[in-house]
Write a protein that holds these residues in place. Structure first.
Motif, mmCIF file in Angstrom:
data_model
loop_
_atom_site.group_PDB
_atom_site.id
_atom_site.type_symbol
_atom_site.label_atom_id
_atom_site.label_comp_id
_atom_site.label_asym_id
_atom_site.label_seq_id
_atom_site.Cartn_x
_atom_site.Cartn_y
_atom_site.Cartn_z
ATOM 1 N N LEU A 1 -6.044 8.319 -8.756
ATOM 2 C CA LEU A 1 -5.263 7.777 -7.644
ATOM 3 C C LEU A 1 -5.852 8.313 -6.344
ATOM 4 O O LEU A 1 -5.971 9.517 -6.165
ATOM 5 N N LEU B 1 -2.083 2.319 -1.901
ATOM 6 C CA LEU B 1 -2.569 2.435 -3.272
ATOM 7 C C LEU B 1 -2.526 1.089 -3.988
ATOM 8 O O LEU B 1 -3.429 0.760 -4.775
ATOM 9 N N ARG C 1 1.418 9.602 -12.741
ATOM 10 C CA ARG C 1 0.103 9.095 -12.315
ATOM 11 C C ARG C 1 -0.318 7.916 -13.187
ATOM 12 O O ARG C 1 -0.839 6.909 -12.691
#
Length: 623
Positions: free
Chosen positions: A433, A441, A505
């Motif tokens: 990430l 993102l 994540r």
């Protein structure tokens, strides 16, 4: 000449990576206009400085001869030389720094393009520490050599011109200087091999220390959890001390080379002063001529310093260029034919129809029907990772000898890279990430069919959004009541998502892949870090969002396998069975052994299941 306004370059070119020397030569040729301009300004600067002793000598002789007119003319000449010196020095610095930055930027663009081309396969072919060293320190050293070469050229021209002028102006002293200059210029050559070896050793140790530091930082949370941070810190301390010792060892040799470059010209200066004084006392030369020759010999200290610099920059840049060329020489499985620049996508950008159809891996015999959710069970986690890379158009083998996967009958490694990237997306088992807000993102090139909210919901990110919302200033000020009003899309994701748990994540990475909505989505163990209840909901959400799109999931989780349209078993590198999850459990012992973790009496030792082996009620990993 490349202007800094032109950076980044629209086309950095195709480098010659057959050797480090050829790569440096290619860089020089690509920037020949800037190099010629820098050498011209450098020659003007050094010529003006070299002529200054002659003007001083003329002024001294005018005073001795009591000639006011000649003294005034000499003063005007000195002002002119001073202006030319300032102009040449300013423009030389400007053009030389431009050449340095342009060369470094060109190499960085080439390395970035190669990283985009190879993707996750890059670090499997080249050590991570070497990649970091090439993209940082090596780029700077390569740029330094490109910049220093122009100054060396002007120093060489100035030294040769001054030597010839001294021989013609005052043969008695000029011959002494002409005989000494080659000795001064070549005196450091015997020391260079040892200096180069020491510099190479320093860079090797620095690369290992960088790789160790990267590994330590990446696994810091895990190290703290098991109390092993001090062990790794001690390892890094030892590695850094080795780098320090190697740097000191290398610096001693370069200090010796610098001492030689100062000592020998100093001895020449003393010899010229002594011999010139005797000639002046004998009346064979005038005082002004003695001052001119003495000042000119003093000037030689300046270009000789450039000789030392080019030797040092060559010593440092040669192995750096060799490493950069080795990285840039890496290719996909087969050479691309007519591949466009990375960044283009789709039919409009490439002129090639977007590939679609059946996905086939010739090495394992795996066939993925279009529009279905296909789960692949592979007993070897490493083999599963290599299969995922091949399905994305990469060959994990260093030589690129593995056959390419095909999509709709087209070999992926023969298609333009941009077309493959637009059609196939691979998410490996350890996705990265990037830092930024959650909205940034998820702001990836996409078809627009799946919104970020839908992707987050399918990836079961509700608790992640709640945790991110709590990090916003408004939520912290208002307490629990403010959490609902805070927009989690504005929350900041730290570098590599280190502030999140492993499961968080993983789910955000899955949401990012779902937003992209490629024609083919390949997921390698996308739920390995989440608990069983969340995994079941993710499997259902994935099937719903990817309905009608080709999806490949490499997993051994029964919860995901149960939601798949088709399941394929890959055993010892070959696709040996296909069907539904329940059919394979009933009819295929090898499949049952991998999925249920039960020994298979008829097939020998059972390989470890892909990803992880955890009980159904295992809780989400924290790191």
């Amino acid at each position: 000449m490349t202007s800094l306004r032109d950076l980044p370059l629209s086309d950095p070119g195709v480098p010659d990576v057959r050797s480090g020397f050829r790569f440096l030569l290619w860089l020089e040729i690509r920037q020949w206009r800037g190099q010629v301009l820098a050498a011209a300004w450098g020659t003007l600067h050094l010529a003006a400085v070299a002529a200054s002793p002659a003007a001083v000598g003329m002024a001294v002789q005018a005073v001795v001869d009591h000639s006011g007119r000649r003294l005034a003319l000499t003063g005007a000449l000195m002002l002119l030389l001073g202006a030319l010196t300032a102009l040449g020095d300013t423009m030389l610095h400007r053009t030389a720094v431009t050449n340095w930055i342009s060369a470094a930027a060109r190499v960085q663009q080439l390395l970035a393009g190669k990283a985009v081309e190879l993707g996750a396969v890059l670090t499997r072919r080249v050590a991570a520490g070497e990649v970091v060293a090439v993209s940082t320190g090596d780029v700077e050293k390569i740029g330094w050599f490109v910049e220093a070469l122009a100054r060396f050229t002007s120093a060489l021209l100035a030294t040769a011109g001054l030597t010839v002028a001294l021989v013609l102006y005052q043969p008695a002293l000029g011959v002494v200087v002409a005989a000494a200059v080659p000795v001064l210029a070549l005196a450091a050559l015997p020391l260079l091999p040892a200096a180069t070896r020491r510099a190479d050793l320093q860079r090797e140790k620095a690369g290992k220390a960088t790789e160790l530091a990267s590994d330590t930082v990446a696994g810091l949370r895990v190290l703290r959890g098991i109390g092993g941070e001090e062990l790794f810190l001690d390892r890094y301390r030892r590695a850094s001390q080795q780098v320090r010792a190697a740097a000191v060892h290398s610096a001693r040799m370069w200090a010796l080379i610098s001492a030689v470059q100062v000592l020998l010209p100093g001895l020449l200066l003393v010899a010229v002063a002594w011999y010139g004084a005797r000639l002046a006392l004998d009346g064979r030369i005038s005082v002004g001529e003695l001052v001119t020759v003495y000042g000119s010999v003093g000037f030689l200290m300046l270009p000789l310093h450039n000789f030392e610099e080019i030797a040092m920059s060559w010593s440092f840049s040669r192995p750096s260029a060799k490493r950069a060329a080795r990285v840039l020489a890496l290719t996909r499985s087969a050479p691309e034919q007519g591949a466009p620049a990375a960044g283009a996508a789709g039919t409009a950008a490439t002129g090639v129809p977007e590939p679609a159809g059946e996905l086939h891996d010739p090495l394992t015999g795996l066939r993925v029907a279009p529009g279905l959710l296909t789960a692949v069970v592979c007993g070897d986690p490493d083999a599963a990772g290599r299969l995922a890379d091949r399905l994305g158009g990469h060959s994990p083998s260093a030589a690129g000898t593995e056959p390419s996967a095909t999509l709709g009958g087209h070999a992926l490694d023969a298609l333009p890279l941009a077309a493959v990237r637009a059609a196939v997306l691979v998410q490996d088992k350890d996705p990265v990430l990037l830092s930024g807000t959650l909205a940034e993102l998820l702001a990836v090139p996409s078809s627009g069919r799946v919104t970020p909210r839908e992707a987050l919901a399918a990836a079961q990110c509700a608790d992640v959004l709640e945790a991110l919302a709590q990090t916003l200033p408004a939520a912290r000020e208002d307490g629990a009541d403010g959490a609902g009003s805070a927009d989690p899309m504005r929350a900041t994701i730290t570098e590599r998502g280190r502030s999140l748990s492993g499961g968080q994540r993983q789910r955000l990475a899955l949401a990012r892949s779902l937003v992209a909505d490629p024609v083919v989505l390949v997921l390698d163990e996308p739920t390995s870090a989440v608990d069983a209840h969340t995994e079941a909901r993710i499997a259902r959400g994935l099937a719903a969002v990817r309905a009608g799109r080709t999806t490949v999931v490499l997993t051994s989780s029964p919860l995901v396998l149960d939601c798949a349209d088709r399941v394929v078993l890959v055993d010892h590198g070959t696709a040996v069975a296909a069907g539904s999850h329940h059919d394979l459990l009933r009819t295929e012992p090898r499949y049952r052994a991998v999925v249920t973790r039960e020994p298979d009496a008829g097939s020998g030792p059972v390989p470890a299941p892909a990803g992880r082996a955890r009980p159904a009620a295992a809780m989400e990993e924290s790191a």
